[in-house]
Design a protein around this motif. Structure first.
Motif, short mmCIF file in Angstrom:
data_model
loop_
_atom_site.label_atom_id
_atom_site.label_comp_id
_atom_site.label_asym_id
_atom_site.label_seq_id
_atom_site.Cartn_x
_atom_site.Cartn_y
_atom_site.Cartn_z
N GLN A 10 0.83 -1.20 0.00
CA GLN A 10 0.00 0.00 0.00
C GLN A 10 0.86 1.25 0.00
O GLN A 10 1.84 1.34 0.73
CB GLN A 10 -0.94 -0.01 1.21
N LYS A 11 0.44 2.23 -0.80
CA LYS A 11 1.22 3.47 -0.94
C LYS A 11 0.77 4.54 0.04
O LYS A 11 1.52 5.45 0.35
CB LYS A 11 1.09 3.99 -2.38
N ASN A 12 -0.47 4.47 0.53
CA ASN A 12 -0.97 5.48 1.47
C ASN A 12 -2.17 4.93 2.22
O ASN A 12 -2.67 3.84 1.92
CB ASN A 12 -1.35 6.77 0.73
N ASN A 13 -2.64 5.70 3.20
CA ASN A 13 -3.85 5.34 3.94
C ASN A 13 -5.08 5.69 3.11
O ASN A 13 -5.10 6.69 2.40
CB ASN A 13 -3.92 6.11 5.26
N GLN A 14 -6.11 4.86 3.22
CA GLN A 14 -7.37 5.11 2.52
C GLN A 14 -8.55 4.86 3.45
O GLN A 14 -8.44 4.10 4.41
CB GLN A 14 -7.50 4.21 1.29
N SER A 15 -9.66 5.47 3.14
CA SER A 15 -10.88 5.17 3.87
C SER A 15 -11.36 3.78 3.47
O SER A 15 -11.29 3.41 2.30
CB SER A 15 -11.96 6.21 3.55
N TYR A 16 -11.82 3.00 4.43
CA TYR A 16 -12.25 1.63 4.09
C TYR A 16 -13.47 1.62 3.18
O TYR A 16 -13.65 0.71 2.38
CB TYR A 16 -12.47 0.79 5.36
N VAL A 17 -14.32 2.63 3.29
CA VAL A 17 -15.36 2.87 2.29
C VAL A 17 -14.94 4.12 1.53
O VAL A 17 -14.85 5.21 2.10
CB VAL A 17 -16.74 3.07 2.94
N GLY A 18 -14.67 3.96 0.25
CA GLY A 18 -14.09 5.05 -0.52
C GLY A 18 -15.01 6.26 -0.69
O GLY A 18 -16.22 6.18 -0.52
N PHE A 19 -14.39 7.38 -1.05
CA PHE A 19 -15.12 8.62 -1.28
C PHE A 19 -15.42 8.75 -2.77
O PHE A 19 -14.53 8.65 -3.61
CB PHE A 19 -14.29 9.81 -0.80
N ASN A 20 -16.70 8.96 -3.10
CA ASN A 20 -17.12 9.21 -4.47
C ASN A 20 -17.53 10.68 -4.56
O ASN A 20 -18.55 11.07 -3.96
CB ASN A 20 -18.30 8.29 -4.84
N PRO A 21 -16.79 11.52 -5.27
CA PRO A 21 -17.05 12.97 -5.25
C PRO A 21 -18.32 13.40 -5.97
O PRO A 21 -18.68 14.58 -5.90
CB PRO A 21 -15.81 13.55 -5.95
N THR A 22 -19.01 12.47 -6.61
CA THR A 22 -20.22 12.86 -7.36
C THR A 22 -21.50 12.22 -6.83
O THR A 22 -22.59 12.57 -7.29
CB THR A 22 -20.07 12.47 -8.85
N SER A 23 -21.38 11.29 -5.87
CA SER A 23 -22.58 10.62 -5.39
C SER A 23 -22.28 9.85 -4.10
O SER A 23 -21.13 9.46 -3.85
CB SER A 23 -23.12 9.66 -6.45
N THR A 24 -23.33 9.64 -3.31
CA THR A 24 -23.18 8.79 -2.13
C THR A 24 -23.31 7.31 -2.50
O THR A 24 -23.10 6.44 -1.66
CB THR A 24 -24.23 9.14 -1.06
N ASN A 25 -23.67 7.03 -3.74
CA ASN A 25 -23.72 5.66 -4.24
C ASN A 25 -22.40 5.30 -4.92
O ASN A 25 -21.57 6.16 -5.19
CB ASN A 25 -24.88 5.49 -5.22
N ASP A 26 -22.23 4.02 -5.19
CA ASP A 26 -21.04 3.54 -5.89
C ASP A 26 -19.74 3.93 -5.19
O ASP A 26 -18.76 4.34 -5.83
CB ASP A 26 -21.01 4.05 -7.34
N ARG A 27 -19.73 3.81 -3.88
CA ARG A 27 -18.50 4.07 -3.14
C ARG A 27 -17.63 2.80 -3.17
O ARG A 27 -18.10 1.71 -2.85
CB ARG A 27 -18.80 4.46 -1.70
N LYS A 28 -16.40 2.96 -3.52
CA LYS A 28 -15.49 1.83 -3.66
C LYS A 28 -15.21 1.16 -2.32
O LYS A 28 -15.10 1.84 -1.29
CB LYS A 28 -14.18 2.29 -4.30
N ALA A 29 -15.07 -0.15 -2.33
CA ALA A 29 -14.68 -0.89 -1.13
C ALA A 29 -13.16 -1.00 -1.10
O ALA A 29 -12.57 -1.83 -1.78
CB ALA A 29 -15.32 -2.27 -1.12
N ASN A 30 -12.51 -0.13 -0.31
CA ASN A 30 -11.06 -0.19 -0.17
C ASN A 30 -10.64 -1.23 0.86
O ASN A 30 -9.53 -1.76 0.80
CB ASN A 30 -10.50 1.17 0.23
N GLY A 31 -11.52 -1.52 1.83
CA GLY A 31 -11.24 -2.53 2.83
C GLY A 31 -10.62 -1.97 4.10
O GLY A 31 -9.94 -0.95 4.10
N LEU A 32 -10.87 -2.66 5.21
CA LEU A 32 -10.40 -2.20 6.51
C LEU A 32 -8.88 -2.15 6.61
O LEU A 32 -8.32 -1.29 7.29
CB LEU A 32 -10.96 -3.10 7.61
#
Length: 277
Positions: free
Chosen positions: A232-254
């Motif tokens: 891993q190159k950096n920290n990420q949110s386990y539920v990804g941020f989608n800048p255009t919608s609250t749907n289709d948020r990527k699963a980055n994982g815990l």
């Protein structure tokens, strides 16, 4: 170092001679496959894992040999948060390029993980005859563990993402068109980035002669990795941020919440194999 045609031919002949005089084996192994983690606040439920294997053992003496081959293994586990309703924080950048603190709160978040890997073993075998047609075997060595895929399927009853802009002391909690707000019945898939590591490996068991050139092999095994399979190159949110919608948020994982997370495969169980010449 330069190799001419004679060097290459010599190496090929040595390898062919080694394999030609070796005892081949095929087999399966099954048992508990655990992905040990140092990520705080997570709870893993270990599932059964297994592998299929093939290779050969070259005997230097009646009791000592060296072996290698190839194995394909699978690990599975369910991962969740220790607290059913938890808030984790990460830094994100919105569509306008402004940085903010992204707070994600989930309810009943669960993560199904499946890891597939190829393993290249190199081991020393010691064996001794204990009865007619029965040998005791001990194998010790290392394996190169190379993940092929580490996929996750994440679900949650509810996901709520809020944004805090420290430069303006501003909190936004309901702006769905910019990815801030709630989502019910969350479900998404993702995959962790991985790298290869080395594992120590031990087996002890018995071979039972079935004929002059065939034998049944039954043993117990223990394998433990060194280092982490995550890259891993950096920290990420386990539920990804989608800048255009609250749907289709990527699963980055815990495990993506900590850049230096250490995830190490460990397995133990039974091996069943068939040796032949």
């Amino acid at each position: 170092m330069k190799f001419n045609s004679k060097n290459i031919l010599g190496i090929i002949l040595i390898l062919f001679s080694t394999v030609a005089n070796a005892q081949f084996y095929i087999g399966v192994q099954a048992g508990a496959g655990n992905l040990e983690s140092n990520v705080d606040g997570t709870l893993a439920e270990t599932k059964m894992g297994g592998a299929v294997k093939a290779g050969y053992i070259y005997s230097f003496t009646k009791n000592i040999g060296i072996g290698s081959g190839i194995e394909f293994s699978q690990y599975k586990q369910n991962l969740s948060l220790v607290s059913p309703s938890s808030t984790l924080t990460n830094y994100e950048v919105d569509a306008s390029g402004s940085a903010f603190i992204y707070n994600v709160t989930t309810s009943n978040y669960k993560e199904k993980q499946t890891l597939h890997a190829v393993q290249i073993p190199l081991f020393l075998q010691l064996k001794t005859n204990i009865n007619k047609g029965i040998d005791f075997n001990f194998r010790a060595g290392v394996k190169y563990f190379l993940p092929l895929s580490y996929k996750i399927k994440a679900t949650a009853d509810n996901v709520n993402g809020t944004a805090y802009y420290p430069d303006f002391n501003l909190t936004i909690d309901n702006l769905p068109e910019y990815g801030i707000g709630q989502e019910s019945s969350y479900a998404a898939s993702g995959e962790y980035e991985t790298k290869g590591i080395f594992m120590s490996s031990f087996e002890f068991g018995f071979t039972f002669d079935i004929g002059k050139k065939n034998s049944l092999y039954v043993a117990m095994f223990l394998e433990k990795g060194s280092g982490t399979i995550l890259d891993q190159k950096n920290n990420q949110s386990y539920v990804g941020f989608n800048p255009t919608s609250t749907n289709d948020r990527k699963a980055n994982g815990l495990y993506s919440t900590e850049q230096n997370a250490k995830i190490t495969p460990t397995a133990f169980g039974l091996t069943l194999g068939w040796n032949f010449k």
